[in-house]
Structures are given as structure tokens and as C-alpha cells.
Write a protein that holds these residues in place. Structure first.
Motif, PDB file in Angstrom:
ATOM      1  N   GLY A 178      12.707   5.535   2.374  1.00 45.76           N
ATOM      2  CA  GLY A 178      13.246   6.240   3.586  1.00 45.76           C
ATOM      3  C   GLY A 178      12.044   6.705   4.399  1.00 45.76           C
ATOM      4  N   TYR A 179      10.948   6.728   3.833  1.00 45.22           N
ATOM      5  CA  TYR A 179       9.764   7.422   4.572  1.00 45.22           C
ATOM      6  C   TYR A 179       9.258   6.583   5.615  1.00 45.22           C
ATOM      7  CZ  TYR A 179       9.133  10.375   0.346  1.00 45.22           C
ATOM      8  OH  TYR A 179       9.374  11.105  -0.716  1.00 45.22           O
ATOM      9  N   GLN A 180       9.006   7.273   6.953  1.00 40.20           N
ATOM     10  CA  GLN A 180       8.433   6.651   8.211  1.00 40.20           C
ATOM     11  C   GLN A 180       7.202   6.866   8.217  1.00 40.20           C
ATOM     12  OE1 GLN A 180      10.822   7.614  11.508  1.00 40.20           O
ATOM     13  NE2 GLN A 180      12.553   7.168  10.206  1.00 40.20           N
ATOM     14  N   THR A 181       6.197   6.201   8.595  1.00 37.27           N
ATOM     15  CA  THR A 181       4.726   6.242   8.917  1.00 37.27           C
ATOM     16  C   THR A 181       4.487   5.631  10.436  1.00 37.27           C
ATOM     17  OG1 THR A 181       4.103   6.344   6.596  1.00 37.27           O
ATOM     18  CG2 THR A 181       2.338   6.164   8.284  1.00 37.27           C
ATOM     19  N   THR A 182       3.728   6.433  11.240  1.00 32.66           N
ATOM     20  CA  THR A 182       3.730   5.793  12.339  1.00 32.66           C
ATOM     21  C   THR A 182       2.220   5.190  12.603  1.00 32.66           C
ATOM     22  OG1 THR A 182       5.139   7.386  13.609  1.00 32.66           O
ATOM     23  CG2 THR A 182       3.468   6.072  14.978  1.00 32.66           C
ATOM     24  N   PHE A 183       1.958   3.998  13.016  1.00 37.18           N
ATOM     25  CA  PHE A 183       0.516   3.490  13.074  1.00 37.18           C
ATOM     26  C   PHE A 183       0.195   3.296  14.617  1.00 37.18           C
ATOM     27  CE2 PHE A 183       2.495   2.609   9.023  1.00 37.18           C
ATOM     28  CZ  PHE A 183       1.148   2.606   8.066  1.00 37.18           C
ATOM     29  N   THR A 184      -0.952   3.561  14.972  1.00 37.41           N
ATOM     30  CA  THR A 184      -1.659   3.481  16.257  1.00 37.41           C
ATOM     31  C   THR A 184      -2.510   2.368  16.262  1.00 37.41           C
ATOM     32  OG1 THR A 184      -0.656   5.623  17.050  1.00 37.41           O
ATOM     33  CG2 THR A 184      -2.310   4.443  18.566  1.00 37.41           C
ATOM     34  N   ILE A 185      -2.629   1.330  16.748  1.00 36.20           N
ATOM     35  CA  ILE A 185      -3.726   0.416  16.798  1.00 36.20           C
ATOM     36  C   ILE A 185      -5.039   0.781  17.454  1.00 36.20           C
ATOM     37  CG2 ILE A 185      -4.646  -2.089  17.175  1.00 36.20           C
ATOM     38  CD1 ILE A 185      -1.566  -2.689  16.645  1.00 36.20           C
ATOM     39  N   THR A 186      -6.180   0.991  16.877  1.00 33.99           N
ATOM     40  CA  THR A 186      -7.278   1.519  17.797  1.00 33.99           C
ATOM     41  C   THR A 186      -8.408   0.186  17.885  1.00 33.99           C
ATOM     42  OG1 THR A 186      -8.273   2.046  15.672  1.00 33.99           O
ATOM     43  CG2 THR A 186      -6.845   3.773  16.785  1.00 33.99           C
ATOM     44  N   ALA A 187      -8.240  -0.793  17.119  1.00 26.36           N
ATOM     45  CA  ALA A 187      -9.272  -1.924  17.309  1.00 26.36           C
ATOM     46  C   ALA A 187      -8.503  -3.176  16.905  1.00 26.36           C
ATOM     47  CB  ALA A 187     -10.475  -1.836  16.542  1.00 26.36           C
ATOM     48  N   PHE A 188      -8.610  -4.217  17.777  1.00 29.04           N
ATOM     49  CA  PHE A 188      -7.871  -5.352  17.493  1.00 29.04           C
ATOM     50  C   PHE A 188      -8.852  -6.748  18.056  1.00 29.04           C
ATOM     51  CE2 PHE A 188      -4.997  -8.850  18.034  1.00 29.04           C
ATOM     52  CZ  PHE A 188      -3.944  -8.720  16.895  1.00 29.04           C
ATOM     53  N   GLU A 189      -9.745  -6.929  16.886  1.00 29.43           N
ATOM     54  CA  GLU A 189     -10.682  -8.078  17.470  1.00 29.43           C
ATOM     55  C   GLU A 189     -10.466  -9.095  16.485  1.00 29.43           C
ATOM     56  OE1 GLU A 189     -14.857  -6.640  17.355  1.00 29.43           O
ATOM     57  OE2 GLU A 189     -14.094  -4.685  17.779  1.00 29.43           O
TER      58      GLU A 189
END
Length: 133
Positions: free
Chosen positions: A52-63
Motif C-alpha cells: 500500500g505504499y506509494q512512491t512518485t518518480f520524476t524522470i530526469t534523464a532518458f537517453e
């Protein structure tokens, strides 16, 4: 703050390793997740654990096939994940670095142990998904 770095070698092709790691649509290989919710034009996603835990991820590099990075945050921690992809001797090399800061003082002594355990679960699941377990 805890920093964990690891270098892992896979026999799978780099594009296969890249596709498994970066897919938000196919996450069934992750034993710890119940779902992933994609938001903000695929530049941000939320992982929902089976507990039930939520973690938000924000992509900062995508090569593609080179570098994948994101910031991560939940109620207990914030941090950054970096994956560097390369080919060495015909095998895929993944260099992972995770940096995590505990938000609660009581959690600070345990954050390194938690991070190491999570990374071990992730890599075990990844190897299984690639047929390398």
C-alpha cells in the motif's frame, strides 16, 4: 543520507535490459508492486507497492540504451536513482546508484539497510524477467 552503488552484468542484449527497466506499462515482473500509475506525459509515474505504499518518480534523464535517471519521493524518503547502461565484452553492464534521504529521524539509521534490501529484490526480479535467474 545513504548511497548504494552496484555494477551488474547481464547476458541479455542491452535493448532488452533497457526495455524491461524503463517500461511503465509492463511491471508484472516486479514482485513488490501492485500497479504503476503514469502521469505528466510519461515523465512521472507512481509505484504502488503490494503493502500500500506509494512512491512518485520524476524522470530526469532518458537517453536510450545509455542513461536513465529519476527523482523519487514518498512520505518517508526522497532520493535519486541513476542507471548507466553499456556493453562490455558482448554483455550488458548496468551501473546503478541510488541516493536516499530519510525524512523521519527515526528512519535514518535504517535507510541504508532498507535501500540495499530493495535493490536486491529489484535486481533479483530483473534477472528473473530476463531469464537469467
Amino acid at each position: 543520507m545513504a548511497i548504494i552503488s552496484r555494477k551488474v552484468i547481464f547476458t541479455s542484449a542491452i535493448d532488452e535490459v533497457w526495455n524491461v527497466i524503463t517500461s511503465c506499462d509492463e511491471y508484472s515482473w516486479r514482485s513488490d508492486l501492485s500497479r504503476i500509475e503514469v502521469i505528466k506525459d510519461r515523465k512521472q509515474f507512481v509505484e504502488h507497492t503490494r503493502k500500500g505504499y506509494q512512491t512518485t518518480f520524476t524522470i530526469t534523464a532518458f537517453e536510450p540504451h545509455k542513461r536513465y535517471e529519476f527523482d523519487m519521493e514518498n512520505e518517508n524518503m526522497s532520493g535519486h536513482w541513476t542507471g548507466i547502461f553499456s556493453v562490455e565484452n558482448g554483455m550488458t553492464c548496468l551501473e546503478l546508484t541510488e541516493t536516499v534521504n530519510a525524512k523521519k529521524i527515526l528512519m535514518k539509521p535504517f535507510v541504508r539497510i532498507y535501500l540495499k534490501k530493495q535493490q536486491e529484490i529489484y535486481l533479483r526480479d530483473l534477472k528473473k524477467a530476463l531469464g537469467e535467474a
